[in-house]
Design a protein around this motif. Structure first.
Motif, PDB file in Angstrom:
ATOM      1  N   SER A  26      10.087  29.647  13.876  1.00  0.00           N
ATOM      2  CA  SER A  26      10.126  30.836  14.723  1.00  0.00           C
ATOM      3  C   SER A  26       9.387  30.591  16.038  1.00  0.00           C
ATOM      4  CB  SER A  26       9.496  32.015  13.980  1.00  0.00           C
ATOM      5  OG  SER A  26       9.357  33.129  14.841  1.00  0.00           O
ATOM      6  N   MET A  27       8.260  29.931  15.940  1.00  0.00           N
ATOM      7  CA  MET A  27       7.474  29.648  17.140  1.00  0.00           C
ATOM      8  C   MET A  27       8.216  28.669  18.049  1.00  0.00           C
ATOM      9  SD  MET A  27       3.429  28.767  17.222  1.00  0.00           S
ATOM     10  CE  MET A  27       2.519  28.909  18.766  1.00  0.00           C
ATOM     11  N   ALA A  28       8.833  27.650  17.454  1.00  0.00           N
ATOM     12  CA  ALA A  28       9.595  26.677  18.233  1.00  0.00           C
ATOM     13  C   ALA A  28      10.772  27.350  18.931  1.00  0.00           C
ATOM     14  CB  ALA A  28      10.086  25.554  17.333  1.00  0.00           C
ATOM     15  N   ASP A  29      11.455  28.245  18.228  1.00  0.00           N
ATOM     16  CA  ASP A  29      12.572  28.970  18.826  1.00  0.00           C
ATOM     17  C   ASP A  29      12.105  29.855  19.979  1.00  0.00           C
ATOM     18  OD1 ASP A  29      14.267  27.806  17.012  1.00  0.00           O
ATOM     19  OD2 ASP A  29      14.318  29.534  15.641  1.00  0.00           O
ATOM     20  N   SER A  30      10.934  30.462  19.830  1.00  0.00           N
ATOM     21  CA  SER A  30      10.410  31.340  20.880  1.00  0.00           C
ATOM     22  C   SER A  30      10.172  30.568  22.173  1.00  0.00           C
ATOM     23  CB  SER A  30       9.101  31.996  20.419  1.00  0.00           C
ATOM     24  OG  SER A  30       9.328  32.868  19.341  1.00  0.00           O
ATOM     25  N   PHE A  31       9.689  29.338  22.043  1.00  0.00           N
ATOM     26  CA  PHE A  31       9.367  28.540  23.229  1.00  0.00           C
ATOM     27  C   PHE A  31      10.522  27.618  23.648  1.00  0.00           C
ATOM     28  CE2 PHE A  31       5.108  29.779  21.984  1.00  0.00           C
ATOM     29  CZ  PHE A  31       4.498  29.997  23.204  1.00  0.00           C
ATOM     30  N   GLY A  32      11.598  27.619  22.871  1.00  0.00           N
ATOM     31  CA  GLY A  32      12.761  26.815  23.241  1.00  0.00           C
ATOM     32  C   GLY A  32      12.538  25.322  23.097  1.00  0.00           C
ATOM     33  N   VAL A  33      11.726  24.932  22.100  1.00  0.00           N
ATOM     34  CA  VAL A  33      11.433  23.511  21.865  1.00  0.00           C
ATOM     35  C   VAL A  33      11.656  23.204  20.391  1.00  0.00           C
ATOM     36  CG1 VAL A  33       9.774  23.321  23.764  1.00  0.00           C
ATOM     37  CG2 VAL A  33       8.977  24.030  21.508  1.00  0.00           C
ATOM     38  N   THR A  34      11.460  21.955  19.996  1.00  0.00           N
ATOM     39  CA  THR A  34      11.659  21.553  18.600  1.00  0.00           C
ATOM     40  C   THR A  34      10.415  21.848  17.766  1.00  0.00           C
ATOM     41  OG1 THR A  34      10.823  19.310  18.988  1.00  0.00           O
ATOM     42  CG2 THR A  34      13.184  19.691  19.347  1.00  0.00           C
ATOM     43  N   GLN A  35      10.588  21.896  16.460  1.00  0.00           N
ATOM     44  CA  GLN A  35       9.459  22.102  15.558  1.00  0.00           C
ATOM     45  C   GLN A  35       8.473  20.943  15.655  1.00  0.00           C
ATOM     46  OE1 GLN A  35      12.255  23.686  12.086  1.00  0.00           O
ATOM     47  NE2 GLN A  35      10.116  23.858  11.503  1.00  0.00           N
ATOM     48  N   GLU A  36       9.006  19.750  15.831  1.00  0.00           N
ATOM     49  CA  GLU A  36       8.128  18.571  15.941  1.00  0.00           C
ATOM     50  C   GLU A  36       7.206  18.688  17.153  1.00  0.00           C
ATOM     51  OE1 GLU A  36      11.471  17.743  13.414  1.00  0.00           O
ATOM     52  OE2 GLU A  36      11.402  18.445  15.508  1.00  0.00           O
ATOM     53  N   PHE A  37       7.753  19.173  18.270  1.00  0.00           N
ATOM     54  CA  PHE A  37       6.948  19.336  19.477  1.00  0.00           C
ATOM     55  C   PHE A  37       5.845  20.377  19.260  1.00  0.00           C
ATOM     56  CE2 PHE A  37       5.895  21.487  23.420  1.00  0.00           C
ATOM     57  CZ  PHE A  37       5.633  20.428  24.284  1.00  0.00           C
ATOM     58  N   ILE A  38       6.222  21.515  18.679  1.00  0.00           N
ATOM     59  CA  ILE A  38       5.244  22.573  18.428  1.00  0.00           C
ATOM     60  C   ILE A  38       4.146  22.081  17.492  1.00  0.00           C
ATOM     61  CG2 ILE A  38       4.931  24.706  17.094  1.00  0.00           C
ATOM     62  CD1 ILE A  38       5.720  25.356  19.864  1.00  0.00           C
ATOM     63  N   ASP A  39       4.540  21.394  16.439  1.00  0.00           N
ATOM     64  CA  ASP A  39       3.573  20.887  15.462  1.00  0.00           C
ATOM     65  C   ASP A  39       2.577  19.932  16.116  1.00  0.00           C
ATOM     66  OD1 ASP A  39       2.855  20.610  12.517  1.00  0.00           O
ATOM     67  OD2 ASP A  39       3.156  18.517  13.089  1.00  0.00           O
ATOM     68  N   LYS A  40       3.089  19.035  16.935  1.00  0.00           N
ATOM     69  CA  LYS A  40       2.235  18.044  17.597  1.00  0.00           C
ATOM     70  C   LYS A  40       1.336  18.701  18.639  1.00  0.00           C
ATOM     71  CE  LYS A  40       2.519  13.669  20.139  1.00  0.00           C
ATOM     72  NZ  LYS A  40       3.445  12.650  20.737  1.00  0.00           N
ATOM     73  N   ASP A  41       1.903  19.625  19.431  1.00  0.00           N
ATOM     74  CA  ASP A  41       1.142  20.269  20.499  1.00  0.00           C
ATOM     75  C   ASP A  41       0.039  21.172  19.931  1.00  0.00           C
ATOM     76  OD1 ASP A  41       1.172  19.944  23.267  1.00  0.00           O
ATOM     77  OD2 ASP A  41       2.110  21.871  23.644  1.00  0.00           O
ATOM     78  N   LEU A  42       0.402  21.967  18.914  1.00  0.00           N
ATOM     79  CA  LEU A  42      -0.589  22.851  18.305  1.00  0.00           C
ATOM     80  C   LEU A  42      -1.711  22.059  17.646  1.00  0.00           C
ATOM     81  CD1 LEU A  42       1.528  25.682  16.583  1.00  0.00           C
ATOM     82  CD2 LEU A  42       0.241  25.805  18.715  1.00  0.00           C
ATOM     83  N   SER A  43      -1.357  20.960  16.998  1.00  0.00           N
ATOM     84  CA  SER A  43      -2.359  20.144  16.300  1.00  0.00           C
ATOM     85  C   SER A  43      -3.442  19.651  17.257  1.00  0.00           C
ATOM     86  CB  SER A  43      -1.688  18.942  15.617  1.00  0.00           C
ATOM     87  OG  SER A  43      -0.773  19.368  14.630  1.00  0.00           O
ATOM     88  N   ARG A  44      -3.017  19.226  18.448  1.00  0.00           N
ATOM     89  CA  ARG A  44      -3.981  18.750  19.447  1.00  0.00           C
ATOM     90  C   ARG A  44      -4.932  19.862  19.859  1.00  0.00           C
ATOM     91  NH1 ARG A  44      -0.528  17.370  24.171  1.00  0.00           N
ATOM     92  NH2 ARG A  44      -2.549  17.237  25.216  1.00  0.00           N
ATOM     93  N   PHE A  45      -4.391  21.036  20.128  1.00  0.00           N
ATOM     94  CA  PHE A  45      -5.215  22.136  20.624  1.00  0.00           C
ATOM     95  C   PHE A  45      -6.095  22.732  19.526  1.00  0.00           C
ATOM     96  CE2 PHE A  45      -1.497  22.697  23.728  1.00  0.00           C
ATOM     97  CZ  PHE A  45      -2.071  21.822  24.627  1.00  0.00           C
ATOM     98  N   ILE A  46      -5.607  22.718  18.280  1.00  0.00           N
ATOM     99  CA  ILE A  46      -6.415  23.200  17.160  1.00  0.00           C
ATOM    100  C   ILE A  46      -7.597  22.264  16.940  1.00  0.00           C
ATOM    101  CG2 ILE A  46      -6.453  23.584  14.667  1.00  0.00           C
ATOM    102  CD1 ILE A  46      -3.477  24.438  14.915  1.00  0.00           C
ATOM    103  N   ALA A  47      -7.332  20.955  16.949  1.00  0.00           N
ATOM    104  CA  ALA A  47      -8.397  19.958  16.753  1.00  0.00           C
ATOM    105  C   ALA A  47      -9.456  20.049  17.841  1.00  0.00           C
ATOM    106  CB  ALA A  47      -7.794  18.561  16.725  1.00  0.00           C
TER     107      ALA A  47
END
Length: 387
Positions: free
Chosen positions: A316-337
């Motif tokens: 759902s988050m990936a669809d909202s931003f118009g990107v892939t799930q892999e991109f969202i997962d990688k981007d969020l992981s960096r900012f969470i860490a």
């Protein structure tokens, strides 16, 4: 001016921007920038600046053009020297200082930085120089420093300008200084300061010699987008008449602001990409911060979406931003860490769960900690006193 003041509008700061685009822009942007540089050099007889660009490999050497520039600049300099002599013989101190400042401005115009600095300083040290003349000399030196991106000198002249304005500078000069500080703060990544100054002087902006209103709005609005609360951004920036007036000149910036406010995150990401290529990568004030800026804006977009949910799927988050799930997962992981986003990713369930910090509990713990430290100090002090 009646007080003999001369507001320097040379060298043209647009030429410094064209030089930057010639070095860092796309092939199309480089070609257009070189053309603009040559036009400006010919118009202002900029023999010194021309020689510098040739030595840096930005322009090809043209001996004929160089001689023409030297001849034209020498002729105008002779006229300015003559004006100074006439002022000495027929006029008073104000007119003499005015003619001397015009001469300093001309050195700045043709790109002779060293002579311009010396000429400005010579008039500055005269006992007959008025407060407004001193202010305009400082603005002239500040303009010169901005043209050559001399950071140390820019800061020094800004401080001098504040000192002189506090002694009696008029509204116009105060406003011009705010505009300059706004743009310079953007270049120093001081976006909060830049946004405050932008809001202060937006409605009374009168510094086209610094940059056109559309460019000023572009820089100020981008600064506001990083730091300003969402509600304030709508009221003070998006709907501001001055911003609306020039929004058609900066469509990607307008789209960035409106899509973020309206929670249209796919459009927001597209606009952010356009802003990066169309503004951040070609602005000599923002180029160094392009990666920082895009990162901070992505964090702001993610945080704004997550604020509305306790949890949501990565799809759902990936669809909202118009990107892939892999991109969202990688981007969020960096900012969470890095501690920039307060959430956790459940890889098995494909869910992002928010864990907003308990601010009240944090304040309570902080108060307890400070209270313990205070009690310890009181006990130590009472022990010393009893001894």
């Amino acid at each position: 001016m009646s007080d003999g003041a001369v507001f320097a509008k040379k060298p043209e700061l647009a030429l410094a921007q064209h030089k930057f685009a010639a070095l860092n822009g796309t092939s199309e942007q480089k070609s257009a920038a070189v053309k603009k540089l040559l036009e400006g050099i010919k118009e202002d007889k900029m023999v010194g600046f021309y020689n510098r660009l040739v030595s840096e490999g930005i322009l090809q050497q043209d001996v004929k053009l160089e001689k023409e520039l030297e001849k034209a600049s020498a002729k105008e300099l002779a006229e300015l020297d003559k004006n100074i002599e006439v002022a000495k013989e027929e006029h008073g101190d104000l007119e003499q200082n005015e003619s001397s400042i015009h001469r300093a401005v001309f050195f700045a115009q043709i790109g002779d930085e060293e002579k311009a600095q010396a000429a400005y300083e010579e008039v500055m040290q005269r006992s007959t120089t008025t407060l407004n003349q001193k202010l305009d000399i400082v603005f002239g030196k500040l303009r010169l420093a901005l043209f050559y991106t001399n950071a140390k000198m820019i800061q020094t002249e800004i401080e001098k300008a504040h000192e002189l304005i506090d002694k009696g500078g008029d509204w116009d000069r105060r406003n011009r200084l705010k505009a300059i500080e706004c743009v310079w703060s953007c270049s120093q990544r001081q976006f909060k300061k830049a946004s405050d100054l932008f809001i202060e002087c937006l409605s009374t902006y009168a510094s086209p010699e610094l940059m056109p209103l559309s460019e000023f709005v572009c820089h100020g609005a981008l600064a506001c987008a990083v730091v300003m609360p969402r509600a304030d951004m709508k009221k003070k920036v998006i709907d501001a008449p001055e911003v609306v007036e020039v929004s058609f000149n900066i469509p990607s910036v307008d789209k960035l602001l409106r899509s973020l406010y309206d929670c249209r995150y796919a459009d927001f990401f597209n606009a952010l990409a356009d802003v990066e290529t169309g503004h951040l990568c070609v602005s000599r004030y923002l180029y160094a911060h392009r990666r920082f800026y895009t990162r901070e804006m992505r964090i702001r977009g993610y945080a704004q979406l997550l604020e509305s949910y306790l949890s949501l799927t990565t799809k759902s988050m990936a669809d909202s931003f118009g990107v892939t799930q892999e991109f969202i997962d990688k981007d969020l992981s960096r900012f969470i860490a890095a501690g920039r986003l307060h959430c956790a990713i459940d890889k098995v369930g494909g869910i992002v769960e928010t864990n907003r910090p308990d601010t009240k509990n944090a304040q309570y713990q902080k108060t307890i900690k400070h209270g313990d430290m205070l009690l310890n100090r009181i006990q130590k002090l009472s022990g010393i006193i009893s001894i």
